[in-house]
Design an enzyme around this catalytic site. Structure first.
Site, PDB file in Angstrom:
ATOM      1  N   ARG A   1     -15.488 -57.274 -80.893  1.00  0.00           N
ATOM      2  CA  ARG A   1     -16.279 -56.662 -79.757  1.00  0.00           C
ATOM      3  C   ARG A   1     -15.658 -55.299 -79.353  1.00  0.00           C
ATOM      4  O   ARG A   1     -16.139 -54.594 -78.424  1.00  0.00           O
ATOM      5  CB  ARG A   1     -16.153 -57.623 -78.426  1.00  0.00           C
TER       6      ARG A   1
ATOM      7  N   PHE B   1     -19.176 -52.378 -66.818  1.00  0.00           N
ATOM      8  CA  PHE B   1     -18.126 -53.474 -66.942  1.00  0.00           C
ATOM      9  C   PHE B   1     -17.873 -53.560 -68.494  1.00  0.00           C
ATOM     10  O   PHE B   1     -18.693 -54.160 -69.095  1.00  0.00           O
ATOM     11  CB  PHE B   1     -18.607 -54.705 -66.106  1.00  0.00           C
TER      12      PHE B   1
ATOM     13  N   VAL C   1      -8.586 -59.214 -71.593  1.00  0.00           N
ATOM     14  CA  VAL C   1      -7.872 -60.707 -71.188  1.00  0.00           C
ATOM     15  C   VAL C   1      -8.060 -61.594 -72.274  1.00  0.00           C
ATOM     16  O   VAL C   1      -9.148 -62.166 -72.719  1.00  0.00           O
ATOM     17  CB  VAL C   1      -8.206 -60.995 -69.698  1.00  0.00           C
ATOM     18  N   ILE C   2      -6.822 -62.278 -72.685  1.00  0.00           N
ATOM     19  CA  ILE C   2      -6.959 -63.065 -74.039  1.00  0.00           C
ATOM     20  C   ILE C   2      -6.245 -64.206 -73.221  1.00  0.00           C
ATOM     21  O   ILE C   2      -5.211 -64.160 -72.979  1.00  0.00           O
ATOM     22  CB  ILE C   2      -6.356 -62.560 -75.034  1.00  0.00           C
TER      23      ILE C   2
ATOM     24  N   HIS D   1      -3.098 -68.202 -65.764  1.00  0.00           N
ATOM     25  CA  HIS D   1      -3.246 -66.785 -65.605  1.00  0.00           C
ATOM     26  C   HIS D   1      -4.409 -65.814 -66.062  1.00  0.00           C
ATOM     27  O   HIS D   1      -4.928 -65.044 -65.395  1.00  0.00           O
ATOM     28  CB  HIS D   1      -1.939 -65.823 -66.464  1.00  0.00           C
TER      29      HIS D   1
ATOM     30  N   TRP E   1      -2.851 -52.901 -72.334  1.00  0.00           N
ATOM     31  CA  TRP E   1      -2.519 -54.236 -72.985  1.00  0.00           C
ATOM     32  C   TRP E   1      -3.441 -54.409 -74.262  1.00  0.00           C
ATOM     33  O   TRP E   1      -4.661 -53.888 -74.372  1.00  0.00           O
ATOM     34  CB  TRP E   1      -2.563 -55.437 -72.085  1.00  0.00           C
TER      35      TRP E   1
END
Length: 155
Positions: free
Chosen positions: A126, A112, A80-81, A87, A25
């Site tokens: 980032r 990580f 993950v946004i 969610h 994604w």
């Protein structure tokens, strides 16, 4: 590593086998994270690098678990946004907990590199792209290699 307070690491990862497990994604962000990890591993003289792509950050732990049996270190990369539903919280928690479990159960360090951002701009800042302030893909790879080396020094 970048950022205030980050250590400066000089790493010699010759002979290490590292698997980068990356979500798919948010292609631009993910391409930046993967490129940053590859740059850091090359700088650390790691030659045996395998890239495994999975659909999203939720799938990172199961893939990391599988490849850990054949790696000295795993680098997990995802993004993950935050959206308008819970969610975000579930995926972030599952990825974090799952990757922690992989490292603890296998003894294989997991770098990580999962970005958990409020918006796309934070992720781009980032991702280690031109104009980014940080390179979290590189930091995750450096952390994984540094941890392997630290554990080996204890043996």
């Amino acid at each position: 590593m970048s950022g205030a307070g980050a250590p400066t690491l000089t790493l010699d990862g010759r002979g290490l086998r590292v698997v980068v497990v990356a979500a798919s994604w948010h292609t631009t962000v993910m391409d930046g994270l993967v490129a940053g990890a590859r740059r850091a591993l090359e700088a650390a003289h790691v030659e045996d690098v395998t890239l495994v792509r999975v659909p999203g950050s939720f799938e990172l732990p199961v893939a990391a678990q599988r490849v850990a049996a054949h790696a000295d270190a795993v680098v997990a990369l995802g993004v993950v946004i935050r959206g308008g539903t819970p969610h975000f919280d579930y995926v972030c928690q599952a990825a974090t907990w799952g990757l922690t479990e992989v490292a603890l159960r296998t003894g294989v360090p997991v770098g990580f590199g999962v970005l958990t951002c409020d918006d796309e701009q934070q992720a781009l800042d980032r991702a280690g792209l031109d104009g980014s302030r940080e390179d979290k893909g590189a930091e995750a790879a450096e952390a994984a290699v540094a941890t392997v080396l630290a554990l080996r020094a204890l043996a």
